[in-house]
Design a protein around this motif. Structure first.
Motif, PDB file in Angstrom:
ATOM      1  N   GLU A 191       0.848  -1.189   0.000  1.00  0.00           N
ATOM      2  CA  GLU A 191       0.000   0.000   0.000  1.00  0.00           C
ATOM      3  C   GLU A 191       0.885   1.241   0.000  1.00  0.00           C
ATOM      4  O   GLU A 191       1.877   1.307   0.729  1.00  0.00           O
ATOM      5  CB  GLU A 191      -0.925   0.018   1.224  1.00  0.00           C
ATOM      6  CG  GLU A 191      -2.067  -0.971   1.105  1.00  0.00           C
ATOM      7  CD  GLU A 191      -3.104  -0.842   2.204  1.00  0.00           C
ATOM      8  OE1 GLU A 191      -4.105  -1.575   2.141  1.00  0.00           O
ATOM      9  OE2 GLU A 191      -2.928  -0.015   3.127  1.00  0.00           O
ATOM     10  N   TYR A 210      -3.326   3.706  -2.132  1.00  0.00           N
ATOM     11  CA  TYR A 210      -3.345   2.855  -3.312  1.00  0.00           C
ATOM     12  C   TYR A 210      -2.686   1.526  -2.957  1.00  0.00           C
ATOM     13  O   TYR A 210      -1.601   1.506  -2.382  1.00  0.00           O
ATOM     14  CB  TYR A 210      -2.574   3.492  -4.472  1.00  0.00           C
ATOM     15  CG  TYR A 210      -3.083   4.858  -4.879  1.00  0.00           C
ATOM     16  CD1 TYR A 210      -4.010   4.986  -5.900  1.00  0.00           C
ATOM     17  CD2 TYR A 210      -2.641   6.013  -4.240  1.00  0.00           C
ATOM     18  CE1 TYR A 210      -4.489   6.227  -6.277  1.00  0.00           C
ATOM     19  CE2 TYR A 210      -3.107   7.265  -4.607  1.00  0.00           C
ATOM     20  CZ  TYR A 210      -4.028   7.371  -5.627  1.00  0.00           C
ATOM     21  OH  TYR A 210      -4.500   8.595  -5.996  1.00  0.00           O
ATOM     22  N   ALA A 212      -1.599  -2.646  -4.111  1.00  0.00           N
ATOM     23  CA  ALA A 212      -1.357  -3.628  -5.173  1.00  0.00           C
ATOM     24  C   ALA A 212      -1.014  -4.955  -4.511  1.00  0.00           C
ATOM     25  O   ALA A 212      -0.274  -4.989  -3.521  1.00  0.00           O
ATOM     26  CB  ALA A 212      -0.223  -3.190  -6.089  1.00  0.00           C
ATOM     27  N   ASN A 285       0.955  -8.564 -10.778  1.00  0.00           N
ATOM     28  CA  ASN A 285       0.048  -7.896  -9.846  1.00  0.00           C
ATOM     29  C   ASN A 285      -1.360  -8.440 -10.047  1.00  0.00           C
ATOM     30  O   ASN A 285      -1.976  -8.217 -11.099  1.00  0.00           O
ATOM     31  CB  ASN A 285       0.076  -6.374 -10.050  1.00  0.00           C
ATOM     32  CG  ASN A 285       1.336  -5.749  -9.491  1.00  0.00           C
ATOM     33  OD1 ASN A 285       1.900  -6.244  -8.513  1.00  0.00           O
ATOM     34  ND2 ASN A 285       1.796  -4.676 -10.091  1.00  0.00           N
ATOM     35  N   CYS A 287      -4.140  -7.670  -8.417  1.00  0.00           N
ATOM     36  CA  CYS A 287      -5.161  -6.623  -8.446  1.00  0.00           C
ATOM     37  C   CYS A 287      -4.595  -5.321  -7.895  1.00  0.00           C
ATOM     38  O   CYS A 287      -3.559  -5.306  -7.220  1.00  0.00           O
ATOM     39  CB  CYS A 287      -6.411  -7.038  -7.650  1.00  0.00           C
ATOM     40  SG  CYS A 287      -6.140  -7.102  -5.863  1.00  0.00           S
ATOM     41  N   TYR A 288      -5.300  -4.238  -8.205  1.00  0.00           N
ATOM     42  CA  TYR A 288      -5.018  -2.926  -7.644  1.00  0.00           C
ATOM     43  C   TYR A 288      -6.292  -2.431  -6.955  1.00  0.00           C
ATOM     44  O   TYR A 288      -7.404  -2.805  -7.331  1.00  0.00           O
ATOM     45  CB  TYR A 288      -4.634  -1.925  -8.738  1.00  0.00           C
ATOM     46  CG  TYR A 288      -3.405  -2.290  -9.536  1.00  0.00           C
ATOM     47  CD1 TYR A 288      -2.148  -1.870  -9.144  1.00  0.00           C
ATOM     48  CD2 TYR A 288      -3.511  -3.046 -10.709  1.00  0.00           C
ATOM     49  CE1 TYR A 288      -1.014  -2.191  -9.883  1.00  0.00           C
ATOM     50  CE2 TYR A 288      -2.394  -3.378 -11.448  1.00  0.00           C
ATOM     51  CZ  TYR A 288      -1.145  -2.946 -11.036  1.00  0.00           C
ATOM     52  OH  TYR A 288      -0.028  -3.273 -11.763  1.00  0.00           O
ATOM     53  N   TYR A 289      -6.137  -1.551  -5.974  1.00  0.00           N
ATOM     54  CA  TYR A 289      -7.314  -1.002  -5.300  1.00  0.00           C
ATOM     55  C   TYR A 289      -6.973   0.342  -4.654  1.00  0.00           C
ATOM     56  O   TYR A 289      -5.796   0.709  -4.517  1.00  0.00           O
ATOM     57  CB  TYR A 289      -7.842  -1.978  -4.240  1.00  0.00           C
ATOM     58  CG  TYR A 289      -6.862  -2.273  -3.109  1.00  0.00           C
ATOM     59  CD1 TYR A 289      -6.762  -1.435  -1.991  1.00  0.00           C
ATOM     60  CD2 TYR A 289      -6.047  -3.409  -3.140  1.00  0.00           C
ATOM     61  CE1 TYR A 289      -5.868  -1.695  -0.958  1.00  0.00           C
ATOM     62  CE2 TYR A 289      -5.155  -3.684  -2.120  1.00  0.00           C
ATOM     63  CZ  TYR A 289      -5.069  -2.822  -1.028  1.00  0.00           C
ATOM     64  OH  TYR A 289      -4.189  -3.077  -0.009  1.00  0.00           O
ATOM     65  N   THR A 290      -8.009   1.076  -4.278  1.00  0.00           N
ATOM     66  CA  THR A 290      -7.859   2.276  -3.455  1.00  0.00           C
ATOM     67  C   THR A 290      -8.710   2.093  -2.203  1.00  0.00           C
ATOM     68  O   THR A 290      -9.493   1.146  -2.106  1.00  0.00           O
ATOM     69  CB  THR A 290      -8.312   3.548  -4.194  1.00  0.00           C
ATOM     70  OG1 THR A 290      -9.736   3.486  -4.393  1.00  0.00           O
ATOM     71  CG2 THR A 290      -7.630   3.681  -5.542  1.00  0.00           C
TER      72      THR A 290
END
Length: 464
Positions: A191, A210, A212, A285, A287-290
């Motif tokens: 993060e 953010y 990953a 990766n 996934c990505y997220y916020t």
């Protein structure tokens, strides 16, 4: 490398307006001319007019048969990387760049080639050998003109290996080779927290997180199935703006609907977040997220006041009690723009140590690996400067007393959202008991505290 099948498709799409691709030497000469690497001393209206300013790496290259568009080209470490993507629609009028999917595919392939060649740029013999192998690698990465694997480094360099590789109709394109050995899975949640703090009543502080999830799955089989679950603590903020890797086979639609552009409500998806997937051969990766966390990890206040020939500075930092007090490193960088070298420094720190950079234009406050029991640290000092030289930093934005402190830190085994991977929840449908390693970390990224005694140059507003 040329792909006749792709050229035939381009001719089909464009009909009478089709511009054929010239010979390699003619194309190279036209490209070098367009990039101003030859005949740059001559003014050519279609290339050099001020009404034609190129804001991207996409060019229109003039050839004898007409203008070739879109040619994707850029320079890196003395080499030119270029490709001509297929536009699957008519070129008259020219479609917007964002609608041409071939551009993103071509850019990914070129960046994969850069990643493969760049480490050898200082060794000419090694680089020549790699470029010699590139044709064989492209047969695997892009066999018929469509990129199947842009990670060139993961491919076999021997053409014999390609011929002897067993074919399995169940093996997806992104698994370029099969693993032999003890199964093991490594997962790391990273993060990054961005922050803008102003310490002012009329300006709202802003921070964003953010994340990953990086995975490396060494598992035998042509198409192994893996299921990984992300969990949140009971009061953890939900994950939003989730983007998943193309190897994920299915996902709960509610997971993808949560957007940071909309206010949070009771119906928001709080997990657990399950990702079934067939992993690529290399690290990727997943996934990505916020996430909208309620507080930043470190609250700060910076005051810089000019008193005659001196600057008086005060910095106060406080670690939030919910944050793990165990850093790999934690530093506060205090730059002084548009001024000369620091000639005199008087200071007092409540914790850590203060260092002066070699250029004598930056103070580095090394807080270390822990905050004290009070979770608060402070720095006060007076700074005097000499005559400014060319080597000292300048900044048109940070002029006068408009300045900032930049925090740099990393906290291992911690995430601001509380997001974690339960090792026991990872399901791998292969024989044998795999070794599973899960880790997480929080890293600062553009973490600024602006001088509250001067106007900040911009305010980061929320999306809504």
């Amino acid at each position: 490398r040329r792909y006749p099948t792709v050229e035939i498709r381009a001719e089909t799409f464009n009909g009478s307006t089709h511009v054929p691709v010239p010979s390699d030497s003619a194309f190279l000469k036209a490209l070098l001319f367009e990039l101003r690497l030859i005949d740059d001393h001559i003014f050519v209206e279609h290339r050099d007019t001020c009404t034609r300013i190129n804001h991207s790496s996409v060019y229109s290259v003039r050839t004898e048969g007409g203008d070739l568009w879109p040619v994707l080209a850029f320079q890196k470490s003395g080499l030119i990387y270029a490709c001509l993507p297929l536009v699957e629609e008519t070129l008259e009028p020219r479609p917007p760049l964002l609608t041409v999917s071939g551009l993103s595919q071509g850019l990914a392939l070129l960046l994969g080639i850069v990643d493969y060649i760049s480490p050898s740029r200082k060794n000419e013999a090694e680089m020549s050998a790699k470029i010699g192998q590139l044709r064989n690698l492209l047969i695997q990465a892009c066999p018929l003109g469509t990129p199947l694997n842009t990670n060139i480094r993961s491919l076999n360099s021997s053409f014999d290996d390609i011929q002897e590789m067993p074919t399995d109709e169940n093996q997806p394109a992104w698994r370029s080779n099969t693993y032999k050995g003890k199964p093991q899975v490594n997962v790391c949640i990273t993060e990054k927290v961005k922050c803008m703090q102003y310490d002012k009543r009329d300006v709202v502080d802003m921070w964003q997180v953010y994340g990953a999830v990086n995975c490396k799955c060494d598992i035998e089989g042509s198409a192994p199935n893996v299921t990984l679950t992300l969990n949140l603590p009971t009061n953890g903020p939900p994950l939003q703006d989730i983007v998943v890797h193309h190897c994920v086979t299915s996902v709960d639609p509610a997971m993808l609907m949560s957007s940071s552009a909309e206010p949070l409500d009771d119906s928001v998806y709080n997990g657990p977040y399950k990702f079934p997937f067939i992993p690529p051969s290399d690290s990727f990766n997943l996934c990505y997220y916020t996430s909208q966390v309620p507080v930043p990890p470190i609250l700060g206040c910076y005051q810089l006041i000019e008193e005659g020939s001196q600057l008086k500075i005060t910095v106060n930092l406080k670690l939030h009690e919910s944050v793990k007090n165990s850093f790999e490193y934690c530093e506060a960088h205090i730059p002084f723009f548009n001024r000369g070298p620091i000639t005199q420094l008087e200071y007092k720190v409540s914790y850590g140590q203060l260092d002066l950079s070699r250029e004598k234009s930056l103070l580095v406050w090394v807080i270390g690996q822990k905050f004290p029991k009070s979770l608060e640290v402070s720095l006060t000092g007076n700074v005097s400067f000499g005559t400014a030289g060319k080597e000292h930093p300048t900044d048109y934005v940070c002029s006068g007393n408009t300045a900032y402190v930049k925090l740099c830190f990393r906290i291992p085994d911690f995430t601001l959202t509380g997001c974690y991977v339960d090792q026991h929840s990872i399901q791998i449908f292969v024989p044998g008991k795999p070794k599973i390693t899960a880790s997480r970390e929080l890293i600062s990224s553009n973490y600024y505290i602006w001088n509250s005694k001067a106007p900040a140059p911009m305010v980061y507003k929320t999306l809504f």
